[in-house]
Each structure stands twice: as structure tokens, then as C-alpha cells.
Design a protein around this motif. Structure first.
Motif, PDB file in Angstrom:
ATOM      1  N   ARG A 133       5.624  -1.370 -11.883  1.00 32.25           N
ATOM      2  CA  ARG A 133       4.864  -2.866 -11.679  1.00 32.25           C
ATOM      3  C   ARG A 133       5.671  -2.684  -9.996  1.00 32.25           C
ATOM      4  NH1 ARG A 133       8.915  -4.160 -15.177  1.00 32.25           N
ATOM      5  NH2 ARG A 133       6.941  -3.682 -17.235  1.00 32.25           N
ATOM      6  N   ILE A 134       4.583  -3.507  -9.400  1.00 31.62           N
ATOM      7  CA  ILE A 134       5.209  -4.351  -8.258  1.00 31.62           C
ATOM      8  C   ILE A 134       5.072  -5.841  -8.065  1.00 31.62           C
ATOM      9  CG2 ILE A 134       5.095  -4.332  -5.321  1.00 31.62           C
ATOM     10  CD1 ILE A 134       3.279  -1.564  -5.684  1.00 31.62           C
ATOM     11  N   LEU A 169      -0.555  -5.130  -8.483  1.00 29.34           N
ATOM     12  CA  LEU A 169       0.532  -6.337  -7.468  1.00 29.34           C
ATOM     13  C   LEU A 169       0.465  -7.783  -8.369  1.00 29.34           C
ATOM     14  CD1 LEU A 169       2.171  -7.017  -5.676  1.00 29.34           C
ATOM     15  CD2 LEU A 169       0.049  -7.831  -4.394  1.00 29.34           C
ATOM     16  N   ASP A 170       1.893  -7.415  -8.778  1.00 27.29           N
ATOM     17  CA  ASP A 170       2.109  -8.929  -9.636  1.00 27.29           C
ATOM     18  C   ASP A 170       2.901  -9.936  -8.503  1.00 27.29           C
ATOM     19  OD1 ASP A 170       3.192 -11.180 -11.445  1.00 27.29           O
ATOM     20  OD2 ASP A 170       3.690  -9.762 -12.859  1.00 27.29           O
ATOM     21  N   ILE A 171       2.075 -11.470  -7.992  1.00 27.12           N
ATOM     22  CA  ILE A 171       2.547 -11.996  -7.687  1.00 27.12           C
ATOM     23  C   ILE A 171       2.968 -13.388  -8.087  1.00 27.12           C
ATOM     24  CG2 ILE A 171       1.544 -14.023  -5.475  1.00 27.12           C
ATOM     25  CD1 ILE A 171      -0.919 -11.924  -4.587  1.00 27.12           C
ATOM     26  N   LEU A 207      -4.689  -6.204  -3.662  1.00 24.01           N
ATOM     27  CA  LEU A 207      -3.720  -5.612  -4.103  1.00 24.01           C
ATOM     28  C   LEU A 207      -3.710  -5.771  -5.477  1.00 24.01           C
ATOM     29  CD1 LEU A 207      -2.069  -4.503  -1.514  1.00 24.01           C
ATOM     30  CD2 LEU A 207      -3.863  -3.680  -2.397  1.00 24.01           C
ATOM     31  N   GLU A 208      -4.303  -7.624  -6.125  1.00 20.01           N
ATOM     32  CA  GLU A 208      -3.557  -8.092  -7.566  1.00 20.01           C
ATOM     33  C   GLU A 208      -4.560  -6.949  -8.468  1.00 20.01           C
ATOM     34  OE1 GLU A 208      -2.551 -12.067  -7.831  1.00 20.01           O
ATOM     35  OE2 GLU A 208      -4.128 -12.608  -6.622  1.00 20.01           O
ATOM     36  N   LEU A 259       0.416  -1.342   0.760  1.00 18.75           N
ATOM     37  CA  LEU A 259      -0.121  -0.107   0.309  1.00 18.75           C
ATOM     38  C   LEU A 259       1.147   1.497  -0.321  1.00 18.75           C
ATOM     39  CD1 LEU A 259      -2.812  -0.556   2.549  1.00 18.75           C
ATOM     40  CD2 LEU A 259      -3.368  -0.284  -0.115  1.00 18.75           C
ATOM     41  N   SER A 260       2.044   1.002   0.960  1.00 16.34           N
ATOM     42  CA  SER A 260       3.029   2.485   0.883  1.00 16.34           C
ATOM     43  C   SER A 260       3.523   2.954  -0.788  1.00 16.34           C
ATOM     44  CB  SER A 260       3.740   2.119   1.991  1.00 16.34           C
ATOM     45  OG  SER A 260       4.760   0.983   1.640  1.00 16.34           O
TER      46      SER A 260
END
Length: 305
Positions: A90-91, A116-118, A111-112, A79-80
């Protein structure tokens, strides 16, 4: 129950009193806790912000890893990063084979939908996971590695990108330690100059430390940086030192990225710093340096004037 377990239980009972006494003696510790608490609730109230709405691409990939109980708090870290003044493109969160999709809490899966890329099923390389695949898959991008148990100030990405623009060939970090030698020999890690910030000029004798955020420029390392055999044989708890050795091989300097707050906001009231204490005060980092020097044929002392 062993005597060691009995001692742990006694210490647990006295922990609230110890913390209260510490706050009275060191008010700044309490202030940091309150700042972190306030920042945490600000992030939760504002919620996530989609990376796709950031506008002009930043050319930055943020990469991190997590595990176990930290999966329940790492959404705060992310989130931060979604609330940065300069947002990454991208994260990417790298999880090993033990952390399947069923282990990921809803607070993180949500968060995807915001970018967000898990990535699942990675080999368990401990802290090395946060750079090992990202630096190769996103080789043409700047990659910022971060830790998973802190919340990052809103200027983190902006400050790292600004430092990179000034020194495009250097590794830049918001927290660096300066190596120290005596009589041509490297002194123990615990005697280095921590959180060094005397100037922002790239230097050979600086170690980028991961907790503040580190930016690696495109195509930063050669193939030897990703050789699993020496990574595993020299220990998996030394990713900062391993990358420093490869910076020495590449002739790549490190620069401090000027910032007002080198310490990110803590998430937990008591950080799990057992590994840090072992590595710094217990000599673990010194043993790792010697092992890496033997494996790669490099000399950390050669970087120190």
C-alpha cells in the motif's frame, strides 16, 4: 515594493544565465537534469500500475505527506513507487486539514484506483506526518517513509527490503550521514560525513535521512516517539533527528542499504531546499539536536566512538 523585493526580481532575471553557466561549469548537473526529465516522461508514458497486481505481498507500507503546490507534482513520486521492482502492499498519503479533497488535483485522485490511499484531516505536523500515524496503524508491517518532491529509482523498495532481511532489527536507509565527534563532543551537523557508504553493517553513529527512503521494521518505537508535546516543542522541521533520538532510546542501530543511486530523480528543475540550507548551514539542526536531547534525556554524542 521593498529593497528586498527589488533584489529578488533582479536575481530572477539572471537565473537563466546562472543556470546556463552552472551547466557549463558542472556538466554532471545538466546530466542529472536530463536523467530526471527522461525518467519523468518514462513514468508518464507507462502510467500507473495497480498495487493489487503485484503478486506476492511484500509486507511493506510506503508512507508520505505533501502540501500546497507539491500536490501538483506528488503524483510523479507515487508513479515511481507503483513501478518498483518490488511493489509495496500500500501507499498512504497523509494530508492535513488545510488540504481537503477539493485541493487534490485529478492527476493524484486518479491514482486512488490503483491502490493509493489518501488520508485527509491530519494534524499539521510537517514532515512528522509521514511516519506519525503509519508506524502505529501499520505496526506489524515494515514502513518505508519517502519525500514528496522526487522520483524514486525502480530498485528503491527492493534494496530496502533486502537490507531489512539481512538486519531485521535495524532501521535501513539508502542515504545516511555519519555523526562525528571531537573530544567527546558532537561536532556541528554541517561537519558530519554526508552520504556515508563505507559498509552496510548496522551502526549507532548513522543518521537515516528521509529523502532516499527509510525502512522502519515492525514495532520500531515505543510510545515516547509519538508524544506530541515534545515533538511540537522541539520543532517540526526535525523529523529525521527526532526519530534518531528515539532509535537511541530503543537501542536500534541504522544500516545503509547498498544501492547504485543514492540521489532520487528530482522533479522540479530547482528543488525547494531553503529549509535544508537553514537546517544544515544555518545551524538549525544543531539547535534541534540540543532541544531533543533536553526533552528526551538522550545524548547523540554517546553514539559516536
Amino acid at each position: 515594493m521593498t529593497a528586498k523585493d527589488d533584489l529578488k526580481n533582479v536575481l530572477k532575471r539572471f537565473k537563466p544565465l546562472y543556470k546556463a553557466c552552472r551547466y557549463v561549469r558542472h556538466p554532471s548537473v545538466l546530466k542529472r537534469r536530463l536523467d530526471s526529465w527522461a525518467y519523468r516522461w518514462m513514468l508518464l508514458l507507462k502510467g500507473p500500475s495497480s498495487l493489487s497486481d503485484a503478486g506476492e505481498p511484500s509486507g511493506v507500507t510506503v508512507s508520505l505527506t505533501s502540501y500546497g503546490k507539491r500536490l501538483n507534482i506528488v503524483h510523479l513520486t507515487i508513479l515511481s513507487l507503483m513501478r518498483q521492482s518490488v511493489r509495496p502492499d500500500r501507499i498512504v498519503l497523509w494530508l492535513d486539514v488545510e488540504e481537503g479533497s477539493g485541493a487534490v488535483p485529478g492527476s493524484l485522485r486518479k491514482l486512488e484506483g490503483y491502490g493509493l490511499d489518501i488520508r485527509y484531516g491530519c494534524e499539521d505536523l510537517k514532515g512528522h506526518k509521514k511516519y506519525f500515524w503509519a508506524l502505529r496503524e501499520f505496526a506489524d508491517s515494515c514502513v518505508i517513509t519517502i519525500d514528496d518532491d522526487v522520483m524514486y529509482p525502480a530498485d528503491t523498495v527492493e534494496s530496502l527490503v533486502a537490507a531489512h532481511k539481512h538486519f531485521p532489527d535495524a532501521v535501513v536507509a539508502r542515504r545516511v550521514n555519519r555523526m562525528v565527534s571531537a573530544d567527546g563532543e558532537l561536532v556541528p551537523y554541517a561537519e558530519w560525513e554526508f552520504e556515508w557508504h563505507e559498509c552496510d553493517v548496522p551502526r549507532d553513529d548513522l543518521l537515516a535521512t528521509g529523502v532516499g527512503g527509510v525502512l522502519y521494521p515492525p514495532r520500531c518505537f515505543g510510545d515516547q516517539a509519538f508524544d506530541l508535546d515534545p515533538i511540537e516543542s522541539t520543532g517540526l522541521g526535525n523529523d529525521d533527528l527526532w526519530l534518531k533520538a528515539n532509535e537511541i532510546i530503543e537501542g536500534r542501530k541504522v544500516a545503509w542499504a547498498p544501492c547504485e543511486r543514492m540521489h532520487p530523480h528530482e522533479i522540479a528543475a530547482e528543488q525547494d531546499d531553503g529549509l535544508s540550507v537553514l537546517n544544515v548551514q544555518g545551524g538549525g539542526n544543531d539547535a534541534s539536536i540540543k532541544a531533543i536531547e533536553r526533552a528526551l534525556g538522550v545524548s547523540f554524542a554517546s553514539c559516536v566512538e
